[in-house]
Structure formats: C-alpha cells, structure tokens
Motif scaffolding. Structure first.
Motif, PDB file in Angstrom:
ATOM      1  N   GLY A 198     -43.755 -28.350  48.559  1.00  0.00           N
ATOM      2  CA  GLY A 198     -43.263 -28.687  47.236  1.00  0.00           C
ATOM      3  C   GLY A 198     -44.193 -28.306  46.097  1.00  0.00           C
ATOM      4  O   GLY A 198     -43.758 -28.228  44.945  1.00  0.00           O
ATOM      5  N   MET A 199     -45.489 -28.078  46.402  1.00  0.00           N
ATOM      6  CA  MET A 199     -46.416 -27.683  45.343  1.00  0.00           C
ATOM      7  C   MET A 199     -46.232 -26.222  44.935  1.00  0.00           C
ATOM      8  O   MET A 199     -46.559 -25.844  43.800  1.00  0.00           O
ATOM      9  CB  MET A 199     -47.858 -27.911  45.818  1.00  0.00           C
ATOM     10  CG  MET A 199     -48.935 -27.562  44.810  1.00  0.00           C
ATOM     11  SD  MET A 199     -48.838 -28.498  43.256  1.00  0.00           S
ATOM     12  CE  MET A 199     -49.498 -30.071  43.775  1.00  0.00           C
ATOM     13  N   LEU A 200     -45.667 -25.402  45.824  1.00  0.00           N
ATOM     14  CA  LEU A 200     -45.555 -23.969  45.546  1.00  0.00           C
ATOM     15  C   LEU A 200     -44.783 -23.641  44.268  1.00  0.00           C
ATOM     16  O   LEU A 200     -45.257 -22.835  43.459  1.00  0.00           O
ATOM     17  CB  LEU A 200     -44.924 -23.239  46.740  1.00  0.00           C
ATOM     18  CG  LEU A 200     -45.872 -22.750  47.821  1.00  0.00           C
ATOM     19  CD1 LEU A 200     -45.095 -22.184  49.002  1.00  0.00           C
ATOM     20  CD2 LEU A 200     -46.832 -21.694  47.269  1.00  0.00           C
ATOM     21  N   PRO A 201     -43.596 -24.220  44.050  1.00  0.00           N
ATOM     22  CA  PRO A 201     -42.872 -23.876  42.816  1.00  0.00           C
ATOM     23  C   PRO A 201     -43.645 -24.202  41.550  1.00  0.00           C
ATOM     24  O   PRO A 201     -43.615 -23.434  40.581  1.00  0.00           O
ATOM     25  CB  PRO A 201     -41.591 -24.712  42.922  1.00  0.00           C
ATOM     26  CG  PRO A 201     -41.421 -24.981  44.379  1.00  0.00           C
ATOM     27  CD  PRO A 201     -42.803 -25.116  44.917  1.00  0.00           C
ATOM     28  N   LYS A 202     -44.356 -25.335  41.534  1.00  0.00           N
ATOM     29  CA  LYS A 202     -45.143 -25.691  40.356  1.00  0.00           C
ATOM     30  C   LYS A 202     -46.284 -24.700  40.152  1.00  0.00           C
ATOM     31  O   LYS A 202     -46.576 -24.288  39.015  1.00  0.00           O
ATOM     32  CB  LYS A 202     -45.708 -27.109  40.501  1.00  0.00           C
ATOM     33  CG  LYS A 202     -44.658 -28.200  40.400  1.00  0.00           C
ATOM     34  CD  LYS A 202     -45.289 -29.570  40.360  1.00  0.00           C
ATOM     35  CE  LYS A 202     -44.218 -30.652  40.329  1.00  0.00           C
ATOM     36  NZ  LYS A 202     -43.401 -30.595  39.109  1.00  0.00           N
TER      37      LYS A 202
END
Length: 312
Positions: A252-256
C-alpha cells in the motif's frame, strides 16, 4: 482557588518555559524561509476520523496561513463513503485497491466527498480562525478527468478516473485573496460526467501545477521504513527507487511513493510522507528539525536527515 494560586497554576515553570522557547525558536527559520510558499497537503487516514486529530489538523492549517504559508488541502474520504454505502445497502467491490464506481455509487461519492466531508473540514478550519473554501474538481474547471483504464486488464471500474489536466486559476485566485482551498478529488470528463479520482494523485498533480514548495501526504504509518523497520527521514529519488527495486517499499505504500516521486520530478521541491496519527503532525513536520515522517528531496540533491531550514 485564590487569585494568587490561580496565577501560580497558570505560570510556566522554568523547564516548561525553556522548552516552549526552544520550540518557537526552532520554528522561526522555517517560517522565514517558507513564507509565501504553497504547501499542498493530502489529508486522509486516521487524521480524518479521530476527533482530536481532526481538530488539530484544522488548527495546523489555520496557523500555517496566519504565519504566511499558502496551504492547499486535498482530502480523501474512503471510510466515510463506505459507511454511507453500507447504510443504503449498496454492495462495494474493490479491484486492485480501487472502488468499482457505478452511477449510483458515484452519486454517493459526490455527496460524501463534495458535501459532508468537504464542508466538515472547511468548517473546522474556519472555527480555528482560517478562511477556508470548499471545492470539487468540477468548480471552475479545476480538475479535468478521463476514465481510468487498467493496464493489460479489461476490467471496467466505472466512474473511476485519472487526471488529464489541472486548471489552477481558481486555486490561485483563492490564495491571492487569502482563502484556504479545500479540494475534494472529483474530476469532470469531457462529456460532463463526474469521476472519482485517488486523492494522493490529485494532490500530487495540483502540487506540480501550482509549483508548490512541498507536498505532504498524511498516512497511517510513521513514514518510509528500511528493511529493519527503522524510519528513513531523508531520501533522494534514486534511494527511493532502490528501496522499491529491493521490495523494501511495497504494498500500500507504493502508490503514495510513486505520487511523491512524480511530484518531485515535476518540480515540487520536496515531498513528505507524514505520520497523520501524530497530533499536530503537519506543524511538527514543517517547523521542527526532526519532523514526523520521511522527506523525499528533489533529484540531484541529497536531503538532510530531517527538515532543512537553510537557504537552498
């Protein structure tokens, strides 16, 4: 309690006084350096649901404006959308982390993001002395959108969109008149239809078009962590890509992170991944040496281990 006892109770002891003075002195170089600069803040996560954090965030934004910053808030509202859909008995389907948005769901999205959530944020900022104005991307032609198509996938997400163009005129006008824009991530297509867009992406695109000094993304994590779980407070884009390649940054950190990298590559001087669970996280990240998150500096410059109040 007698008047004399009340005076004693209200006075700072020497240790408290020194601590307060130290904090105020630490903030001065940041206030001086960033006065008149635009900072885009993506507001979401726990900071949007916890009453104390909500009030603290609104106070932070009002204070930023009062000391000379130009804050622009872009907000999400996924949990609030989910609750209302559940109340009306509407089933929700997610594909690759994105809500499938049919016409009925889009009506709810507009009601929640453009109405309930947006106006609550505006009201809270105004209660703390700011002058906030709520917008969606449909106002003034701010966010032009197109339907999002998944790469190598025939799945139809409905009215989920991506940014095709940002017209910042209305935001610049509000900034010039000392208002605080609060933006819901709803765009409008060439056919006049509304599209639900990821708030991180909207914040990054708006920061780039406004040539913002900083982009701040509030999250429910401490920031970017290394392989041992320790917080990395200052990174260059190359270092971030290495962490992605080695799968230290994943899920979930990848898009940010991709949003932050795109913003920095587009001219935003720094992007911050900030722990929104910390009270007054925005002020702590902006006005203190240590901060409460990860700073990603522009290409070719090695960021410090924390904020950098020195002239560029």
């Amino acid at each position: 309690m007698t008047p004399l006892e009340e005076q004693k109770r209200m006075s700072l002891d020497p240790e408290q006084a020194a601590r307060v003075a130290r904090v105020l002195g630490e903030a001065l170089p940041y206030i001086r350096r960033f006065a008149g600069k635009t900072v885009v803040i993506k507001y979401g996560g726990n900071a949007m649901t916890d009453p104390e954090l909500k009030s603290g965030f609104a106070r932070d934004i009002a204070l930023m404006k009062l000391v000379g910053f130009n804050p622009v808030v872009v907000h999400g509202g996924g949990p609030q959308i989910g609750k209302l859909l559940e109340r009306v008995g509407k089933q929700t389907e997610f594909i690759k982390g994105m809500r499938v948005t049919d016409e009925e769901t889009m009506d709810v999205v507009e009601m929640v993001l453009g109405g309930l959530v947006n106006k609550e944020i505006v009201n809270l900022i105004n209660q703390h002395g700011g002058r906030a104005v709520g917008l969606t991307g449909k106002d003034g032609g701010l966010i032009h959108a197109r339907k999002l198509a998944l790469v190598d996938d025939e799945t139809d997400l409905g009215f989920v969109g991506e940014v095709s163009h940002i017209d910042p005129h209305i935001v610049r006008r509000l900034e010039a008149d000392d208002f605080i824009p609060v933006i819901a991530p709803i765009g409008v297509g060439a056919d006049g239809r509304s599209y639900n867009i990821n708030a991180d992406l909207v914040a990054g695109k708006i920061a780039a078009v406004l040539e913002a000094e900083k982009l701040m993304l509030l999250t429910n994590t401490p920031g970017v962590l290394d392989a041992d779980g320790h917080l990395l407070t200052g990174l260059t884009p190359d270092q971030v890509r290495e962490l992605i390649d080695t799968e230290v940054i994943h899920g979930g950190m990848l898009p940010k992170i991709e949003c932050a990298l795109d913003a920095v590559a587009s001219g935003v001087r720094a992007a911050h991944i900030v722990d929104g669970r910390v009270e007054n996280a925005v002020l702590l990240e902006l006005f203190t040496d240590a901060g409460v998150g990860t700073l990603i500096g522009s290409a070719g410059k090695t960021p410090p281990a924390s904020n950098d109040p020195q002239p560029a």
